[in-house]
Design a protein around this motif. Structure first.
Motif, mmCIF file in Angstrom:
data_model
loop_
_atom_site.group_PDB
_atom_site.id
_atom_site.type_symbol
_atom_site.label_atom_id
_atom_site.label_comp_id
_atom_site.label_asym_id
_atom_site.label_seq_id
_atom_site.Cartn_x
_atom_site.Cartn_y
_atom_site.Cartn_z
ATOM 1 N N SER A 113 28.159 68.746 38.625
ATOM 2 C CA SER A 113 28.795 67.397 39.294
ATOM 3 C C SER A 113 30.189 67.290 38.513
ATOM 4 O O SER A 113 30.150 67.119 37.450
ATOM 5 C CB SER A 113 28.033 66.319 39.217
ATOM 6 O OG SER A 113 26.769 66.605 40.007
ATOM 7 N N ILE A 114 31.417 67.549 39.101
ATOM 8 C CA ILE A 114 32.622 67.357 38.487
ATOM 9 C C ILE A 114 33.711 66.352 39.193
ATOM 10 O O ILE A 114 34.796 66.582 39.537
ATOM 11 C CB ILE A 114 33.302 68.787 38.577
ATOM 12 C CG1 ILE A 114 33.558 69.302 40.125
ATOM 13 C CG2 ILE A 114 32.703 69.802 37.680
ATOM 14 C CD1 ILE A 114 34.421 70.496 39.880
ATOM 15 N N TYR A 115 33.151 65.184 39.092
ATOM 16 C CA TYR A 115 33.686 64.009 39.811
ATOM 17 C C TYR A 115 34.886 63.662 39.062
ATOM 18 O O TYR A 115 35.413 64.438 38.089
ATOM 19 C CB TYR A 115 33.020 62.802 39.848
ATOM 20 C CG TYR A 115 31.458 63.034 40.735
ATOM 21 C CD1 TYR A 115 32.001 62.911 42.055
ATOM 22 C CD2 TYR A 115 30.331 63.182 40.139
ATOM 23 C CE1 TYR A 115 30.383 63.058 42.964
ATOM 24 C CE2 TYR A 115 29.257 63.560 41.017
ATOM 25 C CZ TYR A 115 29.435 63.412 42.533
ATOM 26 O OH TYR A 115 28.467 63.464 43.222
ATOM 27 N N ASN A 116 35.856 62.683 39.558
ATOM 28 C CA ASN A 116 37.165 62.456 39.120
ATOM 29 C C ASN A 116 36.969 61.997 37.553
ATOM 30 O O ASN A 116 37.979 62.389 36.771
ATOM 31 C CB ASN A 116 37.530 61.462 39.816
ATOM 32 C CG ASN A 116 37.992 61.618 41.302
ATOM 33 O OD1 ASN A 116 38.215 62.670 41.556
ATOM 34 N ND2 ASN A 116 38.242 60.622 41.989
ATOM 35 N N ALA A 117 35.990 61.560 36.809
ATOM 36 C CA ALA A 117 36.061 61.308 35.629
ATOM 37 C C ALA A 117 35.868 62.577 34.593
ATOM 38 O O ALA A 117 35.828 62.417 33.368
ATOM 39 C CB ALA A 117 34.879 60.034 35.311
ATOM 40 N N MET A 118 35.390 63.595 35.154
ATOM 41 C CA MET A 118 35.059 64.925 34.345
ATOM 42 C C MET A 118 36.454 65.420 34.290
ATOM 43 O O MET A 118 37.288 65.962 34.861
ATOM 44 C CB MET A 118 34.326 65.794 35.240
ATOM 45 C CG MET A 118 34.342 67.055 34.743
ATOM 46 S SD MET A 118 33.863 67.184 32.869
ATOM 47 C CE MET A 118 31.995 67.056 33.050
ATOM 48 N N PRO A 119 36.995 65.592 32.757
ATOM 49 C CA PRO A 119 38.396 66.177 32.645
ATOM 50 C C PRO A 119 38.138 67.821 32.763
ATOM 51 O O PRO A 119 37.212 68.294 32.826
ATOM 52 C CB PRO A 119 38.400 65.725 31.115
ATOM 53 C CG PRO A 119 37.069 65.467 30.611
ATOM 54 C CD PRO A 119 36.321 65.192 31.800
#
Length: 137
Positions: A113-119
């Motif tokens: 899961s690479i949502y927006n908060a994942m840098p």
């Protein structure tokens, strides 16, 4: 609101705004603006997903069953040819500091899961880990 009975019944907090939530929203909106707004976030989201899909697609061990036109930019799913190798990947990924890569209990495999908060750096590290696992197995 101008009724004293309402104010007394609500301990003078009938219309107290949620200050912390408003403050945090302001910080997030400032950060989003620094990223280029919605178009900037869309570009970042797509580039992170494409980076990860490229590694999976060019791997000898991993596959992605989702057709390229239907792939999610937020949840990248992939698997190996065996449940045992999937379990080994999950175990080693946890030891390497990655969390929550195990896929859905009814589907198996892995899900990043690479949502927006994942840098982007986090996705790069996952790509490096996948490449190393691919090479060593």
């Amino acid at each position: 609101m101008m009724n004293y009975k309402t104010m007394i019944d609500k301990d003078s907090m009938y219309n107290t705004p949620p200050c912390w939530c408003i403050y945090m929203l302001g910080l997030v909106l400032d950060w989003l603006e620094e990223q280029g707004g919605i178009p900037g976030m869309e570009a970042i989201k797509h580039s992170k997903a494409q980076m990860l899909y490229d590694v999976v697609d060019n791997s000898k061990l991993f596959t992605c069953a989702v057709e390229p036109g239907s792939r999610s930019d937020m949840n990248v799913v992939f698997r190996t040819a065996s449940e045992e190798l999937d379990a080994k990947f999950i175990k080693e990924s946890v030891e390497a500091g990655f969390t929550n890569l195990k896929g859905h209990r009814s589907v198996g495999g892995m899900r990043a899961s690479i949502y927006n908060a994942m840098p982007t750096e986090g996705v790069e590290k996952l790509c490096d880990f996948i490449k190393a696992f691919d090479k060593n197995n």
